[in-house]
Write a protein that holds these residues in place. Sequence first.
Motif, mmCIF file in Angstrom:
data_model
loop_
_atom_site.group_PDB
_atom_site.id
_atom_site.type_symbol
_atom_site.label_atom_id
_atom_site.label_comp_id
_atom_site.label_asym_id
_atom_site.label_seq_id
_atom_site.Cartn_x
_atom_site.Cartn_y
_atom_site.Cartn_z
ATOM 1 N N LYS A 159 0.833 -1.197 0.000
ATOM 2 C CA LYS A 159 0.000 0.000 0.000
ATOM 3 C C LYS A 159 0.871 1.251 0.000
ATOM 4 O O LYS A 159 1.895 1.314 0.670
ATOM 5 C CB LYS A 159 -0.926 0.001 1.210
ATOM 6 C CG LYS A 159 -2.108 -0.922 1.070
ATOM 7 C CD LYS A 159 -3.108 -0.756 2.193
ATOM 8 C CE LYS A 159 -2.584 -1.313 3.490
ATOM 9 N NZ LYS A 159 -3.637 -1.328 4.531
ATOM 10 N N THR A 160 0.416 2.250 -0.746
ATOM 11 C CA THR A 160 1.055 3.559 -0.792
ATOM 12 C C THR A 160 0.130 4.570 -0.141
ATOM 13 O O THR A 160 -1.070 4.630 -0.452
ATOM 14 C CB THR A 160 1.330 3.991 -2.243
ATOM 15 O OG1 THR A 160 2.237 3.064 -2.844
ATOM 16 C CG2 THR A 160 1.935 5.380 -2.301
ATOM 17 N N GLY A 161 0.664 5.373 0.776
ATOM 18 C CA GLY A 161 -0.120 6.418 1.413
ATOM 19 C C GLY A 161 0.056 7.743 0.692
ATOM 20 O O GLY A 161 1.181 8.141 0.383
ATOM 21 N N GLU B 178 -1.104 1.789 8.975
ATOM 22 C CA GLU B 178 -0.867 0.455 9.515
ATOM 23 C C GLU B 178 0.590 0.275 9.918
ATOM 24 O O GLU B 178 0.889 -0.411 10.902
ATOM 25 C CB GLU B 178 -1.260 -0.593 8.478
ATOM 26 C CG GLU B 178 -1.210 -2.022 8.996
ATOM 27 C CD GLU B 178 -1.710 -3.008 7.964
ATOM 28 O OE1 GLU B 178 -1.577 -4.213 8.221
ATOM 29 O OE2 GLU B 178 -2.222 -2.584 6.913
ATOM 30 N N LYS B 179 1.508 0.892 9.176
ATOM 31 C CA LYS B 179 2.931 0.783 9.495
ATOM 32 C C LYS B 179 3.299 1.613 10.711
ATOM 33 O O LYS B 179 4.275 1.322 11.409
ATOM 34 C CB LYS B 179 3.761 1.253 8.294
ATOM 35 C CG LYS B 179 3.641 0.379 7.055
ATOM 36 C CD LYS B 179 4.396 -0.926 7.212
ATOM 37 C CE LYS B 179 4.418 -1.703 5.907
ATOM 38 N NZ LYS B 179 5.149 -2.978 6.029
ATOM 39 N N ILE B 180 2.535 2.677 10.960
ATOM 40 C CA ILE B 180 2.857 3.575 12.069
ATOM 41 C C ILE B 180 2.118 3.174 13.345
ATOM 42 O O ILE B 180 2.723 2.950 14.391
ATOM 43 C CB ILE B 180 2.509 5.027 11.698
ATOM 44 C CG1 ILE B 180 3.285 5.459 10.446
ATOM 45 C CG2 ILE B 180 2.805 5.965 12.863
ATOM 46 C CD1 ILE B 180 2.847 6.784 9.885
ATOM 47 N N ASP C 185 3.768 -2.089 24.744
ATOM 48 C CA ASP C 185 5.137 -1.575 24.723
ATOM 49 C C ASP C 185 6.138 -2.716 24.585
ATOM 50 O O ASP C 185 7.110 -2.621 23.828
ATOM 51 C CB ASP C 185 5.404 -0.778 26.000
ATOM 52 C CG ASP C 185 6.796 -0.181 26.031
ATOM 53 O OD1 ASP C 185 7.113 0.628 25.152
ATOM 54 O OD2 ASP C 185 7.579 -0.549 26.935
ATOM 55 N N ARG C 186 5.889 -3.805 25.280
ATOM 56 C CA ARG C 186 6.789 -4.962 25.220
ATOM 57 C C ARG C 186 6.845 -5.548 23.812
ATOM 58 O O ARG C 186 7.922 -5.910 23.318
ATOM 59 C CB ARG C 186 6.317 -6.025 26.220
ATOM 60 C CG ARG C 186 7.265 -7.194 26.394
ATOM 61 C CD ARG C 186 6.844 -8.062 27.559
ATOM 62 N NE ARG C 186 5.646 -8.826 27.258
ATOM 63 C CZ ARG C 186 5.656 -10.039 26.689
ATOM 64 N NH1 ARG C 186 6.813 -10.583 26.339
ATOM 65 N NH2 ARG C 186 4.539 -10.692 26.481
ATOM 66 N N HIS C 187 5.693 -5.618 23.156
ATOM 67 C CA HIS C 187 5.650 -6.186 21.807
ATOM 68 C C HIS C 187 6.130 -5.185 20.755
ATOM 69 O O HIS C 187 6.771 -5.570 19.771
ATOM 70 C CB HIS C 187 4.241 -6.660 21.478
ATOM 71 C CG HIS C 187 3.814 -7.860 22.273
ATOM 72 N ND1 HIS C 187 4.221 -9.144 21.958
ATOM 73 C CD2 HIS C 187 3.049 -7.969 23.384
ATOM 74 C CE1 HIS C 187 3.702 -9.988 22.834
ATOM 75 N NE2 HIS C 187 2.997 -9.298 23.714
ATOM 76 N N ASN C 188 5.833 -3.911 20.954
ATOM 77 C CA ASN C 188 6.252 -2.907 19.974
ATOM 78 C C ASN C 188 7.772 -2.760 19.931
ATOM 79 O O ASN C 188 8.344 -2.468 18.876
ATOM 80 C CB ASN C 188 5.600 -1.560 20.278
ATOM 81 C CG ASN C 188 4.103 -1.566 19.990
ATOM 82 O OD1 ASN C 188 3.601 -2.471 19.325
ATOM 83 N ND2 ASN C 188 3.396 -0.571 20.483
ATOM 84 N N HIS D 146 3.376 -3.326 15.960
ATOM 85 C CA HIS D 146 2.760 -1.990 15.969
ATOM 86 C C HIS D 146 1.336 -2.149 16.483
ATOM 87 O O HIS D 146 0.436 -2.550 15.756
ATOM 88 C CB HIS D 146 2.762 -1.378 14.572
ATOM 89 C CG HIS D 146 4.121 -1.072 14.039
ATOM 90 N ND1 HIS D 146 4.816 0.073 14.371
ATOM 91 C CD2 HIS D 146 4.943 -1.774 13.237
ATOM 92 C CE1 HIS D 146 5.995 0.068 13.776
ATOM 93 N NE2 HIS D 146 6.095 -1.043 13.081
ATOM 94 N N ILE D 147 1.152 -1.821 17.759
ATOM 95 C CA ILE D 147 -0.159 -1.932 18.400
ATOM 96 C C ILE D 147 -0.441 -0.628 19.138
ATOM 97 O O ILE D 147 0.395 -0.149 19.908
ATOM 98 C CB ILE D 147 -0.205 -3.111 19.389
ATOM 99 C CG1 ILE D 147 0.008 -4.439 18.647
ATOM 100 C CG2 ILE D 147 -1.533 -3.142 20.145
ATOM 101 C CD1 ILE D 147 0.136 -5.635 19.559
#
Length: 218
Positions: A5-7, A80-82, A108-111, A116-117
């Motif tokens: 995807k392109t934003g 979605e990437k951010i 935070d632990r997973h990011n 990205h959550i």
Amino acid sequence: MTSDKTGLVIHADSGLGILHRLTGVIAQNQGDIASVAILEDEVEGSRIYFEVHVEEPVQLIQDLEGLDIVRTVERVQVLEKIYGKRIIIMGGGAQVGQVAIGAVSEADRHNIRGEHISVDTIPLVGEQALAEAVRAVSRLPRAKALVLAGALMGGDIEAAVREVRAKGMLVISLNMAGSVPDAADLVVTDPVQAGVMAVMAIADTARFNIGRLHRREF
């Protein structure tokens, strides 16, 4: 279409037919629109955000810039990437805050590990307000899980929970009075743990699958 995807953020004139002309150019470039949002719509001009699957984004941008209604086209990172997957927490303020503590700490632990959550909260009271908010979650982009945090929920809220679950939304409920816990995927007594489990359930970097649990109440 397999392209990434392109934003695009397009600053254009405002008025009738603007969106039609922009999407026409995207279609001419074989672009598949994944998401669109009107960020501003004022007399002075409009700002529109697109996420598009397209093989030749540079050519698409050039063609959009060639329209007389377009002022600027900015290529941006897709949301979605951010911000990634979203967890929505709603209900009573105190319970919402406690669920958020667990969700933010676990996210935070997973990011840190590349996930990205993001976590969104809204304190709400009243059956109708909560039922409308629950139904609206299925319209939110990237929302993957809903946590209902309160002391008493039932009636139309239960019906709304069943509706969004049918659309693929994961719903976690605190162990509360009312019929909502009966309709949820998972019932958790401790609000902090509910936030942690919500993140674990949607994280690609977690080895946790609700479908493999032998019980649904904790």
